[in-house]
Structure formats: C-alpha cells, structure tokens
Design a protein around this motif. Structure first.
Motif, PDB file in Angstrom:
ATOM      1  N   THR A 183       4.944  21.698  -0.920  1.00 26.50           N
ATOM      2  CA  THR A 183       3.571  22.149  -1.206  1.00 26.50           C
ATOM      3  C   THR A 183       3.425  22.452  -2.696  1.00 26.50           C
ATOM      4  O   THR A 183       2.401  22.140  -3.314  1.00 26.50           O
ATOM      5  CB  THR A 183       3.233  23.406  -0.372  1.00 26.50           C
ATOM      6  OG1 THR A 183       3.575  23.147   0.995  1.00 26.50           O
ATOM      7  CG2 THR A 183       1.762  23.744  -0.457  1.00 26.50           C
ATOM      8  N   GLU A 210      10.804   8.028  -5.674  1.00 20.66           N
ATOM      9  CA  GLU A 210       9.866   7.599  -6.722  1.00 20.66           C
ATOM     10  C   GLU A 210       9.075   8.756  -7.325  1.00 20.66           C
ATOM     11  O   GLU A 210       8.837   8.793  -8.532  1.00 20.66           O
ATOM     12  CB  GLU A 210       8.891   6.567  -6.136  1.00 20.66           C
ATOM     13  CG  GLU A 210       9.527   5.232  -5.845  1.00 20.66           C
ATOM     14  CD  GLU A 210       8.656   4.330  -4.983  1.00 20.66           C
ATOM     15  OE1 GLU A 210       9.080   3.195  -4.755  1.00 20.66           O
ATOM     16  OE2 GLU A 210       7.581   4.765  -4.540  1.00 20.66           O
ATOM     17  N   ASN A 211       8.658   9.685  -6.486  1.00 22.83           N
ATOM     18  CA  ASN A 211       7.824  10.778  -6.998  1.00 22.83           C
ATOM     19  C   ASN A 211       8.621  11.820  -7.750  1.00 22.83           C
ATOM     20  O   ASN A 211       8.143  12.384  -8.732  1.00 22.83           O
ATOM     21  CB  ASN A 211       7.032  11.421  -5.849  1.00 22.83           C
ATOM     22  CG  ASN A 211       5.792  10.618  -5.529  1.00 22.83           C
ATOM     23  OD1 ASN A 211       4.810  10.665  -6.247  1.00 22.83           O
ATOM     24  ND2 ASN A 211       5.857   9.829  -4.468  1.00 22.83           N
ATOM     25  N   ALA A 263       2.004  18.197  -8.866  1.00 26.62           N
ATOM     26  CA  ALA A 263       1.983  16.794  -9.281  1.00 26.62           C
ATOM     27  C   ALA A 263       0.838  16.023  -8.637  1.00 26.62           C
ATOM     28  O   ALA A 263       0.774  14.811  -8.760  1.00 26.62           O
ATOM     29  CB  ALA A 263       3.316  16.141  -8.937  1.00 26.62           C
ATOM     30  N   ALA A 264      -0.066  16.750  -7.944  1.00 24.48           N
ATOM     31  CA  ALA A 264      -1.217  16.139  -7.277  1.00 24.48           C
ATOM     32  C   ALA A 264      -0.801  14.950  -6.414  1.00 24.48           C
ATOM     33  O   ALA A 264      -1.414  13.890  -6.442  1.00 24.48           O
ATOM     34  CB  ALA A 264      -2.283  15.737  -8.291  1.00 24.48           C
ATOM     35  N   MET A 265       0.271  15.154  -5.629  1.00 24.29           N
ATOM     36  CA  MET A 265       0.694  14.106  -4.700  1.00 24.29           C
ATOM     37  C   MET A 265      -0.311  14.038  -3.548  1.00 24.29           C
ATOM     38  O   MET A 265      -0.962  15.027  -3.226  1.00 24.29           O
ATOM     39  CB  MET A 265       2.083  14.430  -4.148  1.00 24.29           C
ATOM     40  CG  MET A 265       3.195  14.048  -5.110  1.00 24.29           C
ATOM     41  SD  MET A 265       4.736  14.916  -4.754  1.00 24.29           S
ATOM     42  CE  MET A 265       4.945  14.652  -3.033  1.00 24.29           C
ATOM     43  N   THR A 266      -0.391  12.874  -2.915  1.00 27.41           N
ATOM     44  CA  THR A 266      -1.341  12.766  -1.819  1.00 27.41           C
ATOM     45  C   THR A 266      -0.773  13.442  -0.572  1.00 27.41           C
ATOM     46  O   THR A 266       0.438  13.663  -0.453  1.00 27.41           O
ATOM     47  CB  THR A 266      -1.656  11.292  -1.487  1.00 27.41           C
ATOM     48  OG1 THR A 266      -0.466  10.689  -0.993  1.00 27.41           O
ATOM     49  CG2 THR A 266      -2.139  10.529  -2.708  1.00 27.41           C
ATOM     50  N   ASN A 267      -1.644  13.733   0.361  1.00 27.91           N
ATOM     51  CA  ASN A 267      -1.252  14.382   1.611  1.00 27.91           C
ATOM     52  C   ASN A 267      -0.252  13.516   2.381  1.00 27.91           C
ATOM     53  O   ASN A 267       0.776  14.014   2.859  1.00 27.91           O
ATOM     54  CB  ASN A 267      -2.516  14.619   2.446  1.00 27.91           C
ATOM     55  CG  ASN A 267      -2.207  15.266   3.759  1.00 27.91           C
ATOM     56  OD1 ASN A 267      -1.769  16.401   3.802  1.00 27.91           O
ATOM     57  ND2 ASN A 267      -2.406  14.538   4.844  1.00 27.91           N
ATOM     58  N   ASP A 268      -0.525  12.212   2.488  1.00 26.21           N
ATOM     59  CA  ASP A 268       0.361  11.311   3.232  1.00 26.21           C
ATOM     60  C   ASP A 268       1.753  11.271   2.609  1.00 26.21           C
ATOM     61  O   ASP A 268       2.761  11.290   3.311  1.00 26.21           O
ATOM     62  CB  ASP A 268      -0.226   9.891   3.264  1.00 26.21           C
ATOM     63  CG  ASP A 268      -1.455   9.832   4.152  1.00 26.21           C
ATOM     64  OD1 ASP A 268      -1.668  10.794   4.904  1.00 26.21           O
ATOM     65  OD2 ASP A 268      -2.192   8.838   4.076  1.00 26.21           O
ATOM     66  N   GLU A 269       1.786  11.192   1.274  1.00 28.71           N
ATOM     67  CA  GLU A 269       3.092  11.167   0.585  1.00 28.71           C
ATOM     68  C   GLU A 269       3.883  12.423   0.915  1.00 28.71           C
ATOM     69  O   GLU A 269       5.063  12.355   1.254  1.00 28.71           O
ATOM     70  CB  GLU A 269       2.867  11.107  -0.936  1.00 28.71           C
ATOM     71  CG  GLU A 269       2.473   9.748  -1.466  1.00 28.71           C
ATOM     72  CD  GLU A 269       2.175   9.797  -2.958  1.00 28.71           C
ATOM     73  OE1 GLU A 269       2.461   8.804  -3.619  1.00 28.71           O
ATOM     74  OE2 GLU A 269       1.649  10.818  -3.463  1.00 28.71           O
ATOM     75  N   LYS A 326       0.847  -1.187   0.000  1.00 30.80           N
ATOM     76  CA  LYS A 326       0.000   0.000   0.000  1.00 30.80           C
ATOM     77  C   LYS A 326       0.885   1.241   0.000  1.00 30.80           C
ATOM     78  O   LYS A 326       1.945   1.255   0.625  1.00 30.80           O
ATOM     79  CB  LYS A 326      -0.876   0.015   1.248  1.00 30.80           C
ATOM     80  CG  LYS A 326      -2.067  -0.903   1.180  1.00 30.80           C
ATOM     81  CD  LYS A 326      -2.928  -0.711   2.412  1.00 30.80           C
ATOM     82  CE  LYS A 326      -4.145  -1.602   2.336  1.00 30.80           C
ATOM     83  NZ  LYS A 326      -4.943  -1.524   3.559  1.00 30.80           N
ATOM     84  N   ILE A 327       0.428   2.284  -0.670  1.00 30.14           N
ATOM     85  CA  ILE A 327       1.199   3.521  -0.703  1.00 30.14           C
ATOM     86  C   ILE A 327       1.400   4.055   0.714  1.00 30.14           C
ATOM     87  O   ILE A 327       2.452   4.568   1.064  1.00 30.14           O
ATOM     88  CB  ILE A 327       0.501   4.559  -1.604  1.00 30.14           C
ATOM     89  CG1 ILE A 327       0.715   4.148  -3.062  1.00 30.14           C
ATOM     90  CG2 ILE A 327       1.048   5.960  -1.372  1.00 30.14           C
ATOM     91  CD1 ILE A 327       0.132   5.059  -4.074  1.00 30.14           C
ATOM     92  N   ARG A 333       4.530   2.855   2.503  1.00 27.06           N
ATOM     93  CA  ARG A 333       5.866   3.141   1.955  1.00 27.06           C
ATOM     94  C   ARG A 333       6.537   4.252   2.750  1.00 27.06           C
ATOM     95  O   ARG A 333       5.887   5.164   3.249  1.00 27.06           O
ATOM     96  CB  ARG A 333       5.761   3.523   0.475  1.00 27.06           C
ATOM     97  CG  ARG A 333       5.288   2.359  -0.381  1.00 27.06           C
ATOM     98  CD  ARG A 333       5.120   2.748  -1.803  1.00 27.06           C
ATOM     99  NE  ARG A 333       6.304   2.526  -2.611  1.00 27.06           N
ATOM    100  CZ  ARG A 333       6.676   1.347  -3.072  1.00 27.06           C
ATOM    101  NH1 ARG A 333       5.982   0.287  -2.776  1.00 27.06           N
ATOM    102  NH2 ARG A 333       7.748   1.225  -3.825  1.00 27.06           N
ATOM    103  N   ARG A 390       3.093  19.183  -4.267  1.00 22.79           N
ATOM    104  CA  ARG A 390       1.795  18.570  -3.942  1.00 22.79           C
ATOM    105  C   ARG A 390       0.718  19.127  -4.868  1.00 22.79           C
ATOM    106  O   ARG A 390      -0.122  18.389  -5.391  1.00 22.79           O
ATOM    107  CB  ARG A 390       1.431  18.872  -2.487  1.00 22.79           C
ATOM    108  CG  ARG A 390       0.081  18.323  -2.109  1.00 22.79           C
ATOM    109  CD  ARG A 390      -0.286  18.641  -0.681  1.00 22.79           C
ATOM    110  NE  ARG A 390      -1.679  18.264  -0.439  1.00 22.79           N
ATOM    111  CZ  ARG A 390      -2.255  18.267   0.733  1.00 22.79           C
ATOM    112  NH1 ARG A 390      -1.572  18.623   1.787  1.00 22.79           N
ATOM    113  NH2 ARG A 390      -3.516  17.930   0.860  1.00 22.79           N
ATOM    114  N   VAL A 391       0.772  20.447  -5.090  1.00 22.87           N
ATOM    115  CA  VAL A 391      -0.216  21.093  -5.953  1.00 22.87           C
ATOM    116  C   VAL A 391       0.031  20.730  -7.416  1.00 22.87           C
ATOM    117  O   VAL A 391      -0.882  20.381  -8.148  1.00 22.87           O
ATOM    118  CB  VAL A 391      -0.173  22.627  -5.752  1.00 22.87           C
ATOM    119  CG1 VAL A 391      -1.045  23.334  -6.773  1.00 22.87           C
ATOM    120  CG2 VAL A 391      -0.620  22.985  -4.348  1.00 22.87           C
TER     121      VAL A 391
END
Lengths: 382, 91
Positions: B66, B42-43, B72-78, B30-31, B34, B69-70
């Motif tokens: 931030t 990876e990102n 590349a639309a990364m998730t909050n947890d990542e 699960k992501i 990680r 995040r905006v």
C-alpha cells in the motif's frame, strides 16, 4: 412423567442454546481479538540510515555525517493508510531533526486515492522516489535538489492520486492543493531576497498553491517513465508590498531502467529539470549602505541533473555483479542580476558495492565548480 | 557552454534508451495480462533493488504494497497481483 420429560428437554435445550450462544460469543470475541491483532500486525517500523565520510584531500576530513530516518507505516483498514518519516541528521556537529512527511491516505476506488497531511512533493521524481540514502546511487543529492533547493520538496495539504492502465501503457497522476511556498524578501536574510521558502505549516496569504504531476509509462514492462509537473502559487504576504507576487514551477523528469542483454547488466537512467519563475518585485539591496535602496531582477532559476548507472547484474561472478558504476551531471542556474549569483555545475562519479539488496557501500568523486571532494558512504534500510 | 553539455548528455542518454528498447523489442502485452512476479520485479527496480519475498511477513507486505501503491502510483491491479505473488512465494 411427560411434564418432567418436557421440562428436562426444555431445560436441556436452553442449556444447549446458552452454551452455543456462549461458544458463539467466545468465537466472536476470539475473532475480534484476531482482527485486532491483525490490525496491530499491519503496523511496520522501517527506515534507513547512512554514515558518510567526506574529504577534499587537503584540509577537510569529516567522519561526522550520520543520518537516521525511521519510517512508520500503518494500515488500520483495507482503505486507510498512514505513513510518516522522521529525518534525523548529525552534520558538522549539529543535530537536525525534521518531519520529512506524515500523511494519511484513503483509497477511494481503484483509480483514486485521497491523501492529506505533509507529503513528499510530487514535483519530478528525485525527492519523491530517489532521495533516500539507500536508494540514491550517490552519497549526495544533485545540485539544487533536496531541501531549500529550486523547487518544492514537500507540501502540506491535500492530494488526489492514482495509477491507470491503458492497454500496454499506464499513466499515473497526482493533483494537490497546499499551503505552498512563501517569498523570502531578504529583510531577515539579506542575500536571499527573491528565493522561496517551502514546507510551510502556516499560510501567509489566504491562497493555496495548486499543482500536480502526470507520468506516462509507455511500455508494459514499466521500464520508461516520462513525467511533467507544475505548481502555481501566490507567494507574498497578504497586504504587504509583495501581495501580488506569484511563482510558477515546472519540472520534467525521465526514468529508464532495464536489463540489457548485450551489456550483461542493468542500465538505470534518471534525469530531471526544474524551472522556477517568480514574478518581478522590488527588494532591498543588501549592498546598499543606506539600507533603503531597492533593486529588482528577472527571477528565474533552474536546476538540471542527469544520471546513468550500470550494474553488471547478469554476470555469473557474484563479486562483480554486486558492483555498480554511476555518473551524474548537475547544474544550478541562478537569475541574472541577483546579488548572490553564481551558476554552478557538478560532476560526480561513483562506484558502489551492494552487500545485500538494501545495503550499499558507495565511493564517489565529486567536482563542484573548482572544488574536489571524495566521499565514502555506507547506507542501509531496515 | 552548459547547453552543449546538456545536449551531449541528453543525446548519450537517448542513445542508451533507444538501443535498449530496440534490443528488447517493443512489448505490447497489456499490463493487465502480466503476472505478479514480473510486475513485482519491474516495478521495484524502477527505483531500488528488488527485495526477496521472505524478508517480510504477509501482513507486512500488505502494508508495504500500500505504501508503494501510494508512493509510486502503482495501479490497483498491479498491487493486487504483486501481493498475491509474494504471498504464494512466502508459503
């Protein structure tokens, strides 16, 4: 005596309390100052720059392409974020200055961010993520991509976006409403009738373009991303002959990046296809001598690019692992029946040397139609 | 003519991806399980080279994460895990 002692105790207590209050006030003031400094330190000036030399080996040998793109990032609080990029480019002796993007974001919760302003169009991946010269693996953009291409490159409006983990996979999304594109009727620019003009700060028809992109990353290592984008808009001026003309844009993209053991290096694959359909309309024929003749055509355009890059990053020899080979193939398909119609394809072969993680020297051979070009570019971010 | 080239190019790209995926095996972690270092590497490489943690201060990384995040639309947890890792690597 008792009274004097009591009085002294009261005065001392008041003094201590006052001193404590003063100390607390000073402490608060210092903390506020620190917070203020901290908010100032959450301001970052970054960006990228590139110098390109281009020759066809016969008549042209230009050293004058210089690009400088400062990016300003500011995070005044935990949930508010501002970003802007100014793009300046000296090309063939002319200085072009443009606001690439300037938008403010508010992180509503874990999964939703609200963005407003001028933002890079989430239409495929090229413009949004790959166009910066220190990221783009070749000195040029693929055919038809970038500004004035087929498909939008930036939008002025509002958007909701976010990323959501789903087990070993994740998705990302963005939906937006914007001023959208406007139809070029060819009245002022004969030969460009039926094309769309993007990045419009002013609305021309009291109608908003709506669009979005959905990306799916099926593997937990985020190596593969498949995306689909769409945008629908009314593009003609209100109360004109083109009032009812609409455009439908769609895009499919693919990104794959992974270290591959048996190849001793990193494979990077990028691909995108943009399609644009504009509903039929009558345009002034630019070749009609009377200037009043009309013609129409099936206004469908598309562009495609596919790119593969390989860097032997797992080799032990430092010099070799900094090299990177790139191949890109791109196609521009114009509508049948348009007056200025010439489908073009392009191949580009590149060899890059990464001096540091953010500085690269690129050498490329490019063949567009029958024309050959050689390019050398130094690009870096700061 | 174009169609042939597109099909051939697509097949080649598909073959590279398929062989790489098979070679790596299908990861089913699960992501959310990680680690920050893994997510960071990876990102970043999805688009560009991975920067070393020490090129920016913690405050600057906070701003950059931030931005990413905006963008590349990364998730909050990542984003949070990556920042945590970078700050620990910067100490």
């Amino acid at each position: 005596m008792k009274k004097i002692i009591s009085l002294l105790l009261i005065v001392t207590s008041i003094n201590i309390a006052t001193a404590q209050q003063y100390n607390n006030a000073a402490k608060d003031s210092m903390q506020a100052q620190q917070k203020s400094n901290s908010s100032l330190s959450r301001f970052l000036l970054t960006g990228y720059t590139a110098l390109t030399v281009e020759t066809d080996g016969k008549e042209k040998f230009n050293m004058g392409q210089v690009q400088f793109s400062p990016i300003l990032l500011w995070k005044p609080s935990k949930n508010i974020f501002f970003e802007a990029e100014l793009e300046t480019e000296l090309n063939a002796g002319a200085l072009d200055i443009g606001l690439e993007y300037a938008d403010i974001s508010y992180i509503i919760n874990k999964y939703i961010t609200l963005r407003a302003g001028k933002f890079l169009a989430p239409f495929g991946i090229y413009q949004d993520r790959l166009h910066a010269s220190w990221i783009n693996k070749l000195p040029t953009a693929p055919l038809g991509f970038g500004h004035d291409g087929v498909g939008t490159s930036s939008e002025i409006g509002i958007a909701l976006s976010g990323g959501i983990p789903i087990g070993p996979s994740k998705i990302n999304y963005i939906i937006y409403a914007s001023n959208g594109p406007q139809l070029n009727t060819g009245k002022e620019e004969p030969g460009e009738e039926g094309m769309l003009m993007y990045e419009n700060a002013l609305d021309n028809n009291f109608n908003k373009a709506v669009g979005g992109r959905l990306g799916i990353l099926p593997f937990s290592n985020s190596s593969l991303e498949l995306g689909g984008s769409v945008q629908y808009a009314k593009v003609g001026d209100k109360a004109s002959d083109y009032d009812k003309v609409t455009s439908l844009m769609y895009s499919f993209d693919l990104s794959f990046t992974q270290q591959v053991g048996f190849l001793k290096g990193m494979i990077d694959v990028k691909a995108q296809m943009n399609g644009l359909n504009v509903s039929k309309a009558d345009y002034i024929d630019p070749y009609d001598s009377t200037g009043t003749g009309l013609y129409t055509y099936d206004n469908k355009r598309s562009i495609i690019f596919g790119q593969v890059a390989y860097r032997p990053s797992m080799l032990k020899i430092k010099v070799l692992k900094n090299f990177e080979g790139v191949f890109r193939y791109s196609i521009l398909n114009l509508p049948e029946g348009v007056k200025e119609n010439e489908d073009v394809s392009q191949i580009a072969l590149g060899l890059n040397y990464w001096i540091t993680w953010r500085s690269v020297i690129k050498f490329a051979y490019q063949k567009t139609g029958g024309k050959e070009n050689y390019l050398l570019q130094f690009a870096t971010s700061f | 003519m174009y169609m042939k080239k597109i099909i051939i190019t697509s097949l080649m790209i598909g073959l590279i991806i398929a062989s790489s995926v098979l070679q790596q095996g299908c990861t089913v972690t699960k992501i959310t399980e990680r680690g920050g270092a893994q997510l960071w590497s990876e990102n970043c490489t999805r688009c560009h080279s991975t920067p070393p943690p020490n090129v920016y201060s913690d405050e600057q990384w906070d701003v950059i994460s931030t931005h990413m995040r905006v963008r590349a639309a990364m998730t909050n947890d990542e984003t949070e895990k990556i920042i945590e890792f970078i700050k620990s690597a910067n100490k």
